[in-house]
Design a protein around this motif. Structure first.
Motif, PDB file in Angstrom:
ATOM      1  N   ARG A 148       0.842  -1.201   0.000  1.00  0.00           N
ATOM      2  CA  ARG A 148       0.000   0.000   0.000  1.00  0.00           C
ATOM      3  C   ARG A 148       0.871   1.243   0.000  1.00  0.00           C
ATOM      4  O   ARG A 148       2.029   1.197   0.394  1.00  0.00           O
ATOM      5  N   PHE A 149       0.300   2.347  -0.488  1.00  0.00           N
ATOM      6  CA  PHE A 149       1.039   3.604  -0.400  1.00  0.00           C
ATOM      7  C   PHE A 149       0.133   4.789  -0.136  1.00  0.00           C
ATOM      8  O   PHE A 149       0.583   5.926  -0.148  1.00  0.00           O
ATOM      9  N   GLY A 150      -1.159   4.531   0.130  1.00  0.00           N
ATOM     10  CA  GLY A 150      -2.044   5.644   0.401  1.00  0.00           C
ATOM     11  C   GLY A 150      -3.268   5.275   1.217  1.00  0.00           C
ATOM     12  O   GLY A 150      -3.632   4.099   1.344  1.00  0.00           O
ATOM     13  N   ALA A 151      -3.909   6.286   1.794  1.00  0.00           N
ATOM     14  CA  ALA A 151      -5.115   6.074   2.595  1.00  0.00           C
ATOM     15  C   ALA A 151      -6.221   5.471   1.726  1.00  0.00           C
ATOM     16  O   ALA A 151      -6.841   4.465   2.087  1.00  0.00           O
ATOM     17  N   MET A 152      -6.514   6.129   0.608  1.00  0.00           N
ATOM     18  CA  MET A 152      -7.277   5.469  -0.456  1.00  0.00           C
ATOM     19  C   MET A 152      -6.206   4.953  -1.396  1.00  0.00           C
ATOM     20  O   MET A 152      -5.665   5.686  -2.207  1.00  0.00           O
ATOM     21  N   ASP A 153      -5.900   3.685  -1.278  1.00  0.00           N
ATOM     22  CA  ASP A 153      -4.712   3.165  -1.942  1.00  0.00           C
ATOM     23  C   ASP A 153      -4.894   3.067  -3.448  1.00  0.00           C
ATOM     24  O   ASP A 153      -4.031   3.469  -4.220  1.00  0.00           O
ATOM     25  N   VAL A 154      -6.025   2.519  -3.858  1.00  0.00           N
ATOM     26  CA  VAL A 154      -6.297   2.352  -5.283  1.00  0.00           C
ATOM     27  C   VAL A 154      -7.785   2.497  -5.511  1.00  0.00           C
ATOM     28  O   VAL A 154      -8.600   2.120  -4.654  1.00  0.00           O
ATOM     29  N   CYS A 155      -8.168   3.055  -6.674  1.00  0.00           N
ATOM     30  CA  CYS A 155      -9.590   3.280  -6.964  1.00  0.00           C
ATOM     31  C   CYS A 155      -9.830   3.042  -8.459  1.00  0.00           C
ATOM     32  O   CYS A 155      -9.846   3.983  -9.251  1.00  0.00           O
ATOM     33  N   PRO A 156     -10.038   1.787  -8.842  1.00  0.00           N
ATOM     34  CA  PRO A 156     -10.277   1.491 -10.254  1.00  0.00           C
ATOM     35  C   PRO A 156     -11.743   1.622 -10.643  1.00  0.00           C
ATOM     36  O   PRO A 156     -12.647   1.410  -9.815  1.00  0.00           O
ATOM     37  N   PHE A 157     -11.992   1.934 -11.905  1.00  0.00           N
ATOM     38  CA  PHE A 157     -13.333   1.990 -12.477  1.00  0.00           C
ATOM     39  C   PHE A 157     -13.413   0.939 -13.584  1.00  0.00           C
ATOM     40  O   PHE A 157     -12.528   0.869 -14.444  1.00  0.00           O
ATOM     41  N   ILE A 158     -14.472   0.149 -13.561  1.00  0.00           N
ATOM     42  CA  ILE A 158     -14.591  -1.007 -14.451  1.00  0.00           C
ATOM     43  C   ILE A 158     -15.903  -0.939 -15.224  1.00  0.00           C
ATOM     44  O   ILE A 158     -16.962  -0.742 -14.620  1.00  0.00           O
ATOM     45  N   LYS A 209     -10.978  15.976  -9.557  1.00  0.00           N
ATOM     46  CA  LYS A 209     -11.844  16.526  -8.505  1.00  0.00           C
ATOM     47  C   LYS A 209     -11.292  16.228  -7.115  1.00  0.00           C
ATOM     48  O   LYS A 209     -11.251  17.095  -6.238  1.00  0.00           O
ATOM     49  N   ALA A 210     -10.855  14.978  -6.889  1.00  0.00           N
ATOM     50  CA  ALA A 210     -10.367  14.589  -5.573  1.00  0.00           C
ATOM     51  C   ALA A 210      -9.061  15.293  -5.232  1.00  0.00           C
ATOM     52  O   ALA A 210      -8.857  15.752  -4.102  1.00  0.00           O
ATOM     53  N   ALA A 211      -8.163  15.397  -6.205  1.00  0.00           N
ATOM     54  CA  ALA A 211      -6.886  16.056  -5.964  1.00  0.00           C
ATOM     55  C   ALA A 211      -7.075  17.535  -5.646  1.00  0.00           C
ATOM     56  O   ALA A 211      -6.418  18.081  -4.751  1.00  0.00           O
ATOM     57  N   ASP A 212      -7.981  18.184  -6.376  1.00  0.00           N
ATOM     58  CA  ASP A 212      -8.225  19.603  -6.149  1.00  0.00           C
ATOM     59  C   ASP A 212      -8.844  19.850  -4.775  1.00  0.00           C
ATOM     60  O   ASP A 212      -8.461  20.777  -4.051  1.00  0.00           O
ATOM     61  N   GLU A 213      -9.818  19.008  -4.418  1.00  0.00           N
ATOM     62  CA  GLU A 213     -10.536  19.230  -3.154  1.00  0.00           C
ATOM     63  C   GLU A 213      -9.727  18.807  -1.934  1.00  0.00           C
ATOM     64  O   GLU A 213      -9.722  19.497  -0.905  1.00  0.00           O
ATOM     65  N   LEU A 214      -9.035  17.659  -2.040  1.00  0.00           N
ATOM     66  CA  LEU A 214      -8.352  17.104  -0.874  1.00  0.00           C
ATOM     67  C   LEU A 214      -6.870  17.467  -0.803  1.00  0.00           C
ATOM     68  O   LEU A 214      -6.221  17.209   0.211  1.00  0.00           O
ATOM     69  N   ALA A 215      -6.347  18.039  -1.882  1.00  0.00           N
ATOM     70  CA  ALA A 215      -4.941  18.455  -1.937  1.00  0.00           C
ATOM     71  C   ALA A 215      -3.993  17.285  -1.677  1.00  0.00           C
ATOM     72  O   ALA A 215      -3.092  17.339  -0.827  1.00  0.00           O
ATOM     73  N   VAL A 216      -4.203  16.194  -2.421  1.00  0.00           N
ATOM     74  CA  VAL A 216      -3.372  14.994  -2.291  1.00  0.00           C
ATOM     75  C   VAL A 216      -3.001  14.500  -3.691  1.00  0.00           C
ATOM     76  O   VAL A 216      -3.707  14.782  -4.667  1.00  0.00           O
ATOM     77  N   GLY A 229      -2.749  16.739  -8.522  1.00  0.00           N
ATOM     78  CA  GLY A 229      -2.453  17.051  -7.134  1.00  0.00           C
ATOM     79  C   GLY A 229      -1.010  17.445  -6.916  1.00  0.00           C
ATOM     80  O   GLY A 229      -0.198  17.497  -7.849  1.00  0.00           O
ATOM     81  N   PRO A 230      -0.635  17.699  -5.668  1.00  0.00           N
ATOM     82  CA  PRO A 230       0.713  18.187  -5.346  1.00  0.00           C
ATOM     83  C   PRO A 230       1.767  17.112  -5.575  1.00  0.00           C
ATOM     84  O   PRO A 230       1.496  15.914  -5.485  1.00  0.00           O
ATOM     85  N   ASP A 231       2.992  17.559  -5.880  1.00  0.00           N
ATOM     86  CA  ASP A 231       4.090  16.611  -6.040  1.00  0.00           C
ATOM     87  C   ASP A 231       4.959  16.571  -4.793  1.00  0.00           C
ATOM     88  O   ASP A 231       6.122  16.157  -4.825  1.00  0.00           O
ATOM     89  N   THR A 232       4.374  16.997  -3.698  1.00  0.00           N
ATOM     90  CA  THR A 232       5.049  16.935  -2.400  1.00  0.00           C
ATOM     91  C   THR A 232       4.378  15.868  -1.535  1.00  0.00           C
ATOM     92  O   THR A 232       3.211  15.530  -1.733  1.00  0.00           O
ATOM     93  N   PHE A 233       5.137  15.368  -0.585  1.00  0.00           N
ATOM     94  CA  PHE A 233       4.666  14.279   0.276  1.00  0.00           C
ATOM     95  C   PHE A 233       3.610  14.780   1.253  1.00  0.00           C
ATOM     96  O   PHE A 233       3.796  15.784   1.934  1.00  0.00           O
ATOM     97  N   VAL A 234       2.467  14.076   1.304  1.00  0.00           N
ATOM     98  CA  VAL A 234       1.402  14.362   2.271  1.00  0.00           C
ATOM     99  C   VAL A 234       1.397  13.188   3.248  1.00  0.00           C
ATOM    100  O   VAL A 234       0.781  12.140   2.970  1.00  0.00           O
ATOM    101  N   PRO A 235       2.079  13.292   4.391  1.00  0.00           N
ATOM    102  CA  PRO A 235       2.340  12.141   5.259  1.00  0.00           C
ATOM    103  C   PRO A 235       1.085  11.379   5.702  1.00  0.00           C
ATOM    104  O   PRO A 235       1.092  10.146   5.735  1.00  0.00           O
ATOM    105  N   GLU A 236       0.029  12.098   6.037  1.00  0.00           N
ATOM    106  CA  GLU A 236      -1.158  11.411   6.553  1.00  0.00           C
ATOM    107  C   GLU A 236      -1.942  10.684   5.463  1.00  0.00           C
ATOM    108  O   GLU A 236      -2.739   9.789   5.746  1.00  0.00           O
ATOM    109  N   TRP A 237      -1.706  11.041   4.196  1.00  0.00           N
ATOM    110  CA  TRP A 237      -2.454  10.438   3.086  1.00  0.00           C
ATOM    111  C   TRP A 237      -1.601   9.491   2.240  1.00  0.00           C
ATOM    112  O   TRP A 237      -2.021   8.395   1.893  1.00  0.00           O
ATOM    113  N   GLY A 238      -0.424   9.919   1.867  1.00  0.00           N
ATOM    114  CA  GLY A 238       0.376   9.147   0.918  1.00  0.00           C
ATOM    115  C   GLY A 238      -0.023   9.509  -0.494  1.00  0.00           C
ATOM    116  O   GLY A 238       0.012  10.685  -0.876  1.00  0.00           O
TER     117      GLY A 238
END
Length: 539
Positions: A84-94, A114-121, A163-172
């Motif tokens: 894993r590398f994130g809080a929401m690790d993977v989100c596929p659409f099928i 939308k998620a990157a803009d709103e959550l800044a991750v 989203g940002p290219d900097t590390f967001v520790p609580e999210w990944g």
């Protein structure tokens, strides 16, 4: 056709019921989303959510779950067996129904934006949505996992897509994209994690790496030990179950385990599974063991038992098979009526249901009688010498009966389409053109439906001859009535083709359709006579 997209977000939480429930509640709270499955794992510290909806709804559902994860999951303290590398690790659409892969790619991009803009991750696109080949595979994007993400983000080649290219520790970071249906599948072993991993390395496509591929294509895998099960597992993702099916994985694990002197203790499917994958497994065991099983529910029972899918928790097809869960109940008001109610509806002062629906009923009941006689012959000891003949025709009789039942309501619906055109306005030249076009299309539908009834009924004559020759002689009259009813149903459907053909202006369609219908109708008369003759000659 309605559009259905499946979304399977994996969140890095498996030990906190409050967070797990909060994410589920957020997804369920989105209009148009249907949450199908929530599968938490304690050892993996990960929960897989499966939900479906239209394209707009699944974006909002995924975003709703991500919002909760942003508030309630902190990756700085996360540990678990699963990469894993994130809080929401993977989100596929099928894509499921009426949706293309390209559409799912666009859906994943819109969600990521939308998620990157709103959550800044940071968000990465993978699989079909990936912008470059080297970052297509999820395993490549996630390499180094959460602990290596800070350094990875410093590499320009691994700049996030959104989203940002900097590390967001609580999210990944999160990977999202579009892919075909993936089956998450675990085979249970009474073994150690090292032994399970050894088997996984032998089987997975990448093998042990360094030019040493494994046995199975489109299989990702590893071995681990699950404390709550007190068992090890070979855990795999089947990225194309049509190339490497479930039963192939299971049987190969059994072979590898046997070489190591290890017992296999069933298996489990994580999340949902396509119907085809289990039917394919059933067909494999049917052929391997020389079985005769043709009904879908019995095939599923066989697959579940042979794969040991009940070994940990009961496997309920209605809750785990994607087609069963997403299926809409068929609109069959006529076929669902009692016999009395249907007859009274036919007898009412209304042109529908009429001869077309009644013809479908006659044909369905005729073929149904043939199926009944076959079932009263199959498995009876004194008819053992004809079992091979009965086995060949019983599936067809059973299937055609079910298909003809659907034609009872289809005929009335076709007539209603024509009537809708008849009611259209005709005040202008354009309105008259549209009205005429609608009525002509309605007439063709009104022809195609009874023609389909004829085609389906026509499939049953070969099996009827077999029943006439080898069927239970005590059911002779049932076979006679069945053949005569089938003939009447086809003849009635033929009359509906003729009467609706009168106003058809497409000459080519008219000629081709009439030729086919006439042949089927004549064949029905000839075949019925032959069936009745065979019965008479049997005495």
């Amino acid at each position: 056709m309605r559009k259905i997209v499946e979304c399977v977000p994996n969140f890095s939480v498996g030990r906190d019921p409050d967070t797990i429930d909060a994410i589920a509640g957020a997804i369920k709270g989105v209009d148009g989303c249907r949450l199908l499955d929530v599968d938490p794992g304690y050892s993996t510290n990960r929960t897989v959510y499966t939900f479906v909806g239209d394209p707009e709804s699944v974006i909002e559902g995924a975003l709703a779950g991500a919002r909760v994860a942003r508030k309630m999951i902190d990756m700085r303290g996360h540990k678990g067996e699963h990469p894993r590398f994130g809080a929401m690790d993977v989100c596929p659409f099928i894509p499921v129904v009426g949706v293309t892969m390209d559409e799912c790619v666009e859906i994943s991009r819109r969600f990521a934006q939308k998620a990157a803009d709103e959550l800044a991750v940071p968000f990465y696109l993978y699989e079909q949505a990936a912008p470059a080949v080297y970052r297509c595979k999820l395993s490549d994007i996630r390499q180094g996992e959460y602990e290596g993400l800070a350094g990875k983000l410093e590499d320009p080649r691994w700049k996030p897509d959104f989203g940002p290219d900097t590390f967001v520790p609580e999210w990944g970071a999160t990977a999202t994209g579009a892919r075909m249906f993936l089956i998450a599948y675990n085979v249970n072993l009474l073994a150690t994690s090292n032994q399970a991993h050894r088997i996984a390395l032998n089987l997975r496509e990448t093998g042990r790496g360094e030019g040493s591929p494994g046995k199975l294509q489109n299989v990702q895998g590893m071995g681990w030990f699950v404390d709550e099960y007190d068992m090890a597992q070979v855990t795999v993702n089947l990225t194309d179950y049509k190339i490497t099916p479930l039963h192939v994985v299971y049987e190969e694990v059994k072979k590898e385990a046997e070489l190591l002197g290890l017992p296999v203790a069933g298996s489990e499917i994580v999340g949902l599974v396509p119907l085809e994958s289990l039917l394919s497994a059933a067909d494999y065991y049917i052929e391997k063991e020389g079985l005769f099983i043709y009904r879908e529910n019995q095939k599923l029972r066989l697959a579940i038992e042979r794969l040991g899918l009940n070994s940990i928790v009961p496997f309920r097809p209605e809750e785990r098979i994607i087609e069963y869960i997403t299926a809409e109940k068929p609109e069959e008001p006529l076929a669902s009526m009692t016999t009395r109610a249907f007859i009274e509806e036919v007898a009412s002062r209304s042109s529908a249901p009429g001869g077309g629906s009644v013809s479908a009923v006659c044909a369905a009941m005729g073929v149904g009688l043939g199926a009944m006689v076959a079932k009263l012959t199959y498995g009876v000891r004194k008819f053992e010498n004809v079992q091979g003949h009965i086995q060949k025709v019983l599936p067809t009789l059973d299937s055609v009966t079910q298909q003809l039942i659907a034609m009872i309501d289809a005929d009335t619906s076709a007539f209603n389409e024509f009537m809708d055109g008849l009611r259209m306005p005709q005040n202008t030249k354009e309105e008259r053109r549209l009205r005429k076009e609608k009525m002509q299309n309605g007439l063709k539908t009104a022809i195609d439906v009874p023609l389909t009834t004829m085609r389906l009924g026509d499939l049953a004559w070969g099996p009827f001859e077999v029943i006439a020759r080898y069927g239970n002689p005590a059911s002779r009259s049932d076979t006679q009535v069945g053949a005569a009813s089938l003939k009447s149903g086809i003849w009635g459907a033929y009359q509906n083709v003729l009467i609706n053909m009168v106003d058809i202006e497409d000459g080519e369609y008219r000629q081709k359709t009439l030729e086919e219908a006439e042949k089927i109708n004549q064949r029905a008369a000839d075949k019925c006579d032959k069936v009745l003759s065979l019965l008479e000659n049997r005495g």
